[in-house]
Write an enzyme that holds these catalytic residues in place. Structure first.
Site, PDB file in Angstrom:
ATOM      1  CG  LEU A  51      -2.313  -0.600   1.424  1.00  0.00           C
ATOM      2  CD1 LEU A  51      -2.886  -0.542   2.696  1.00  0.00           C
ATOM      3  CD2 LEU A  51      -3.139   0.087   0.270  1.00  0.00           C
ATOM      4  CG  ASP A  52       0.642   4.069  -3.092  1.00  0.00           C
ATOM      5  OD1 ASP A  52       1.543   3.305  -3.442  1.00  0.00           O
ATOM      6  OD2 ASP A  52       0.277   4.795  -4.050  1.00  0.00           O
ATOM      7  N   PRO A  53       2.275   5.040   0.991  1.00  0.00           N
ATOM      8  CG  PRO A  53       4.777   5.660   1.173  1.00  0.00           C
ATOM      9  CD  PRO A  53       3.699   5.089   0.229  1.00  0.00           C
ATOM     10  CG  LEU A  54       0.522  10.045   0.525  1.00  0.00           C
ATOM     11  CD1 LEU A  54       0.633  10.694  -0.767  1.00  0.00           C
ATOM     12  CD2 LEU A  54       0.566  10.703   1.836  1.00  0.00           C
ATOM     13  CB  ALA A  55      -3.006   3.972   0.572  1.00  0.00           C
TER      14      ALA A  55
END
Length: 322
Positions: free
Chosen positions: A49-53
Site C-alpha cells: 500500500l502506498d505511504p499515503l494510503a
C-alpha cells in the site's frame, strides 16, 4: 554517544496479522514494526500500500509466508476522495499541481463515467509506482525527471460507485482486480469528466475475504501484552479459506508432506487446502487431477509441531530496533 540497540529474542511465529496500515508508513515499515512487536523470525506482506494510503494490509508470519501470493492475486476494495479540476505530477496530494481546469459536474456525468469505467478496462501504470523497468523502479525514474514508456495493462473494475461530496469533490468506492492503480483510475475519471483530478485520500477496506473490521492498528498492538498480540494472529489456513478441503489420515498425511501424490475419490480441483486428521493440522495446498492429490506449497513437520504446540522453539538472540 549512540544509545544501545534494543535486543529482542526472535522466535518462530506462524499466522496472519490483519493490520490497519497507518498513514505515512510504507508497507515494509509497517511489516517491520509488527515483526518487532511479535518478535517473529520470518515475515512478509501480501502486496504493498502506498505511504499515503491506509487500511487492510495482511501480514504473514512463519509458515503463512508460503501462501502470501494467494492474496497478492485477490480482488481488493478501496475508498478514495477525488479532487476534481486539479491535476498533480503524482496523481495524489503529494505531487505538484501541473494543471487546473474548471469543473462542471452533473448527476448524468457521474452515471456515464461510472458505467464507462466499470468492467474490463486498460490502464497505463503511473510513473510513481514500484513497477520496474530494466531492474529499476518507475518511481526512481520519475524522481530523476525521466518519463518511461509504459504498456497499457488489462484490469477489471468489478464495481464502481461515484458520489459527489461537493461541486468539485468525489467519493470513489471501487472493487478491483489485482494490478489496478486507484490513483490512475481517479486521474482517468477526471479526464473523462473533462476537468482532470487527483486523489486526496485512499483507504483499502478489503482484500479478498479480509475486511477493515478485522484489522488492528499499530497503536493497539503496542498497547497489548505479548499473548494478546499472538491472539490477534489468524492461522495460516485463513489464506486458503476459499479452497476445496481434503483431510488425510496419518499415513497419507506423512507421505503427502514428503511430496508424494496420494490417490483418492476426489473431484478435480485447482485449489485444495489439505489437512491432517490426527493430529488435526493444516498441511499445505494441492490440486486434484484424475483422482490424484498433487502437493503444492507444504508446511514442514517442524512448523506443524510449533503451530500445534503454540510455543516458540529454538529462539535466536539478535539485535534490532523498532
Amino acid at each position: 554517544m549512540n544509545a544501545p540497540r534494543t535486543r529482542v529474542q526472535r522466535r518462530p511465529v506462524h499466522g496472519v496479522l490483519l493490520l490497519d496500515k497507518p498513514l505515512g508508513f510504507s508497507s515494509n515499515q509497517a511489516l517491520q514494526k509488527a515483526k518487532w512487536l511479535l518478535r517473529a523470525e520470518k515475515a512478509g506482506h501480501t502486496g504493498t500500500l502506498d505511504p499515503l494510503a491506509t487500511g487492510v494490509l495482511p501480514l504473514c508470519f512463519g509458515a503463512a509466508t508460503k501462501f502470501s501470493q494467494l492474496h497478492l492475486d485477490a480482488d481488493k476494495t478501496y475508498v478514495a476522495t477525488v479532487q476534481l479540476g486539479v491535476k498533480t505530477s503524482t496523481g495524489d496530494a503529494e505531487g505538484e499541481v501541473i494543471a487546473e481546469r474548471p469543473v462542471q459536474l452533473t448527476p448524468d456525468d457521474l452515471a456515464r463515467v461510472a458505467a464507462q469505467f466499470t468492467g474490463a478496462i486498460r490502464q497505463v501504470p503511473p510513473m510513481h509506482s514500484a513497477l520496474k523497468k530494466d531492474g529499476k523502479a518507475l518511481y526512481e525514474y520519475a524522481r530523476e525527471g525521466i518519463d518511461v514508456e509504459r504498456a497499457p495493462r488489462d484490469v477489471s473494475i468489478h464495481a464502481l460507485a461515484l458520489t459527489a461530496l461537493s461541486p468539485d469533490t468525489l467519493r470513489l468506492v471501487a472493487t478491483v482486480s489485482k494490478g489496478t492503480y486507484i490513483r490512475t483510475l481517479g486521474e482517468d475519471i477526471g479526464e473523462a469528466l473533462g476537468c482532470g483530478a487527483h486523489l486526496t485520500s485512499l483507504r483499502r477496506t478489503a482484500t479478498g475475504d479480509f475486511t477493515e473490521t478485522q484489522c488492528v492498528t499499530i497503536e493497539a498492538l503496542e498497547a497489548m501484552s505479548e499473548d494478546e498480540r499472538l491472539a490477534r494472529l489468524l492461522p495460516a489456513e485463513a489464506l486458503v479459506a476459499g479452497h476445496s478441503r481434503v483431510t488425510l489420515g496419518t499415513e497419507d498425511a506423512a507421505r503427502f508432506l514428503s511430496g508424494l501424490r496420494r490417490r483418492g475419490d476426489w473431484a478435480d480441483a485447482t485449489e485444495v487446502a489439505v489437512f491432517g486428521e490426527e493430529p488435526a493440522a493444516f498441511l499445505g495446498t494441492a490440486h486434484v487431477t484424475a483422482n490424484e492429490l498433487i502437493p503444492g506449497r507444504l508446511l514442514n513437520p517442524i512448523e506443524i509441531q510449533q503451530i500445534l504446540l503454540n510455543a516458540p522453539a529454538n529462539a535466536t538472540l539478535c539485535e534490532t530496533t523498532p
